[in-house]
Design an enzyme around this catalytic site. Structure first.
Site, PDB file in Angstrom:
ATOM      1  N   GLU A   1      -5.439  58.162  19.071  1.00  0.00           N
ATOM      2  CA  GLU A   1      -6.669  57.606  19.659  1.00  0.00           C
ATOM      3  C   GLU A   1      -7.059  56.306  18.953  1.00  0.00           C
ATOM      4  O   GLU A   1      -7.617  55.396  19.572  1.00  0.00           O
ATOM      5  CB  GLU A   1      -7.794  58.659  19.609  1.00  0.00           C
ATOM      6  CG  GLU A   1      -7.540  59.751  20.652  1.00  0.00           C
ATOM      7  CD  GLU A   1      -8.144  61.102  20.345  1.00  0.00           C
ATOM      8  OE1 GLU A   1      -9.024  61.207  19.468  1.00  0.00           O
ATOM      9  OE2 GLU A   1      -7.720  62.086  20.993  1.00  0.00           O
TER      10      GLU A   1
ATOM     11  N   HIS B   1      -3.909  58.105  13.957  1.00  0.00           N
ATOM     12  CA  HIS B   1      -4.075  59.019  15.098  1.00  0.00           C
ATOM     13  C   HIS B   1      -3.902  58.217  16.389  1.00  0.00           C
ATOM     14  O   HIS B   1      -4.324  57.059  16.472  1.00  0.00           O
ATOM     15  CB  HIS B   1      -5.459  59.672  15.051  1.00  0.00           C
ATOM     16  CG  HIS B   1      -5.608  60.770  16.053  1.00  0.00           C
ATOM     17  ND1 HIS B   1      -5.824  60.521  17.387  1.00  0.00           N
ATOM     18  CD2 HIS B   1      -5.522  62.113  15.932  1.00  0.00           C
ATOM     19  CE1 HIS B   1      -5.873  61.674  18.036  1.00  0.00           C
ATOM     20  NE2 HIS B   1      -5.695  62.659  17.186  1.00  0.00           N
TER      21      HIS B   1
ATOM     22  N   GLY C   1      -5.508  66.870  24.086  1.00  0.00           N
ATOM     23  CA  GLY C   1      -6.733  67.034  24.863  1.00  0.00           C
ATOM     24  C   GLY C   1      -6.498  67.252  26.345  1.00  0.00           C
ATOM     25  O   GLY C   1      -7.432  67.166  27.152  1.00  0.00           O
TER      26      GLY C   1
ATOM     27  N   SER D   1      -3.148  70.160  22.165  1.00  0.00           N
ATOM     28  CA  SER D   1      -3.555  71.342  22.936  1.00  0.00           C
ATOM     29  C   SER D   1      -3.117  72.656  22.287  1.00  0.00           C
ATOM     30  O   SER D   1      -2.784  73.619  22.977  1.00  0.00           O
ATOM     31  CB  SER D   1      -3.040  71.247  24.378  1.00  0.00           C
ATOM     32  OG  SER D   1      -3.623  70.137  25.036  1.00  0.00           O
TER      33      SER D   1
ATOM     34  N   LYS E   1     -13.022  65.128  15.672  1.00  0.00           N
ATOM     35  CA  LYS E   1     -13.176  63.868  16.426  1.00  0.00           C
ATOM     36  C   LYS E   1     -14.660  63.459  16.470  1.00  0.00           C
ATOM     37  O   LYS E   1     -15.376  63.687  15.496  1.00  0.00           O
ATOM     38  CB  LYS E   1     -12.560  64.011  17.826  1.00  0.00           C
ATOM     39  CG  LYS E   1     -11.104  64.479  17.748  1.00  0.00           C
ATOM     40  CD  LYS E   1     -10.364  64.385  19.043  1.00  0.00           C
ATOM     41  CE  LYS E   1      -8.941  64.861  18.842  1.00  0.00           C
ATOM     42  NZ  LYS E   1      -8.126  64.772  20.045  1.00  0.00           N
TER      43      LYS E   1
ATOM     44  N   ASN F   1      -9.503  68.721  13.457  1.00  0.00           N
ATOM     45  CA  ASN F   1      -9.980  67.351  13.699  1.00  0.00           C
ATOM     46  C   ASN F   1     -11.122  67.418  14.712  1.00  0.00           C
ATOM     47  O   ASN F   1     -10.896  67.612  15.894  1.00  0.00           O
ATOM     48  CB  ASN F   1      -8.812  66.509  14.240  1.00  0.00           C
ATOM     49  CG  ASN F   1      -9.238  65.105  14.623  1.00  0.00           C
ATOM     50  OD1 ASN F   1     -10.354  64.671  14.310  1.00  0.00           O
ATOM     51  ND2 ASN F   1      -8.358  64.386  15.296  1.00  0.00           N
TER      52      ASN F   1
ATOM     53  N   GLU G   1       2.335  64.355  17.309  1.00  0.00           N
ATOM     54  CA  GLU G   1       1.332  64.591  18.340  1.00  0.00           C
ATOM     55  C   GLU G   1       1.675  63.779  19.591  1.00  0.00           C
ATOM     56  O   GLU G   1       1.250  62.620  19.712  1.00  0.00           O
ATOM     57  CB  GLU G   1      -0.045  64.155  17.831  1.00  0.00           C
ATOM     58  CG  GLU G   1      -0.545  64.952  16.658  1.00  0.00           C
ATOM     59  CD  GLU G   1      -2.063  65.005  16.646  1.00  0.00           C
ATOM     60  OE1 GLU G   1      -2.603  66.104  16.686  1.00  0.00           O
ATOM     61  OE2 GLU G   1      -2.697  63.934  16.651  1.00  0.00           O
TER      62      GLU G   1
HETATM   63  P1  PGA Z   1      -6.265  68.603  20.896  1.00  0.00           P
HETATM   64  O1  PGA Z   1      -6.244  67.357  19.886  1.00  0.00           O
HETATM   65  O2  PGA Z   1      -5.949  69.835  20.067  1.00  0.00           O
HETATM   66  O3  PGA Z   1      -7.655  68.632  21.452  1.00  0.00           O
HETATM   67  O4  PGA Z   1      -5.217  68.358  21.923  1.00  0.00           O
HETATM   68  C1  PGA Z   1      -5.276  67.242  18.868  1.00  0.00           C
HETATM   69  C2  PGA Z   1      -5.461  65.966  18.089  1.00  0.00           C
HETATM   70  O5  PGA Z   1      -5.778  64.926  18.679  1.00  0.00           O
HETATM   71  O6  PGA Z   1      -5.308  65.950  16.861  1.00  0.00           O
END
Ligand code: PGA
Length: 262
Positions: free
Chosen positions: A106, A104, A182, A218, A16, A14, A176
């Protein structure tokens, strides 16, 4: 029932809101080269670039026959009309998208995507015969109150109950936890193990005993080998998918684990 050894894993990158279309093409080509030199046998790989990169990435994937599928980071629950700034499922399938990330964290947190909108979006995706990647996961407040099990169960049930059993087969679930996304602080192996077992119990109660369950938060080249042994079917990777080497290291860790299971 499908044997564990017959299952294929899934690793989704992803990206983003990172990489313009030139950078996206470059990264896709690098991934293609690395996969050609060191192919994988048991892992499906998908890329989720920003919308404006999809057409270029799709062309490179086709012309260089790179074994990855395309995923959209988001899609609107409506098919057309006055939805400024949004994008429709048919626009995305037209450029080669076959899997749609839905809900997601976010989108849920920053763009007011509530459980009802998640459910409508997922229904819209699977009704069109496309694959949905449903994201669920709790924030730190819920986790510290020891309420994550009921929180995640509610997220799963509200999104999946409106679907027929046949439509549910088009869904993959990603666990998640928001506190791990992140932040550089992945869930521990034990936390992933317990959460995955819980998700599988909820999915079994929804007549989805063989649904693939991914972990995201992460994940990187260093922790992927250990995490993949915690009962999951792959990863949804953010930051570490922006570099070909770290993304491929994760893919190979998953492939190695699945090869051992044979
Ligand atoms: P990250 O993001 O690996 O940077 O923690 C995962 C995600 O949001 O799908």
């Amino acid at each position: 029932m499908e044997l564990v050894s017959e299952r294929r894993a899934l690793v989704v990158g992803n990206w983003k809101m990172n990489l313009d279309f030139v950078e996206a093409v470059h990264l896709t080509q690098q991934i293609g080269v690395l996969l050609r030199h060191n192919p994988v046998a048991h892992v499906d790989v998908a890329l989720a670039p920003p919308f404006v990169d999809l057409r270029s990435v799709s062309s490179v994937v086709d012309s260089e026959r790179i074994p990855v599928s395309l995923c959209a980071q988001h899609v609107n629950a409506n098919e057309a009309g006055p939805h400024t700034g949004e994008i429709s499922l048919s626009m995305l399938t037209r450029v080669g998208v076959t899997t749609f990330i839905v809900g997601h964290s976010e989108r849920r947190t920053h763009y007011a995507m509530d459980d009802d909108t998640v459910a409508r979006t997922l229904t819209h995706v699977v009704r069109a015969g496309q694959r949905g990647l449903l994201c669920v996961g709790e924030d730190l407040v819920v986790r510290e109150a020891s309420e994550y099990e009921s929180f995640v169960a509610t997220q799963l049930e509200s999104a999946l109950r409106p679907l027929s059993v046949a439509q549910r087969e088009l869904v993959t679930v990603a666990y998640e936890p928001i506190w791990a996304i992140g932040t550089g602080r992945s869930a521990t192996s034990e936390e992933v193990n317990l959460a995955t077992a819980h998700l599988r119990r909820v999915l079994a109660s929804l007549e989805m005993p063989t649904t693939r369950v991914l972990y995201g938060g992460s994940v990187n080249a260093d922790n992927a080998s250990e995490l993949i042994h915690q009962g999951i079917d792959g990863f949804l990777v953010g930051g570490a998918s922006l570099k070909a080497e770290s993304f491929l290291a994760i893919i190979h860790a998953v492939d190695g684990c699945y090869a051992e299971l044979r």
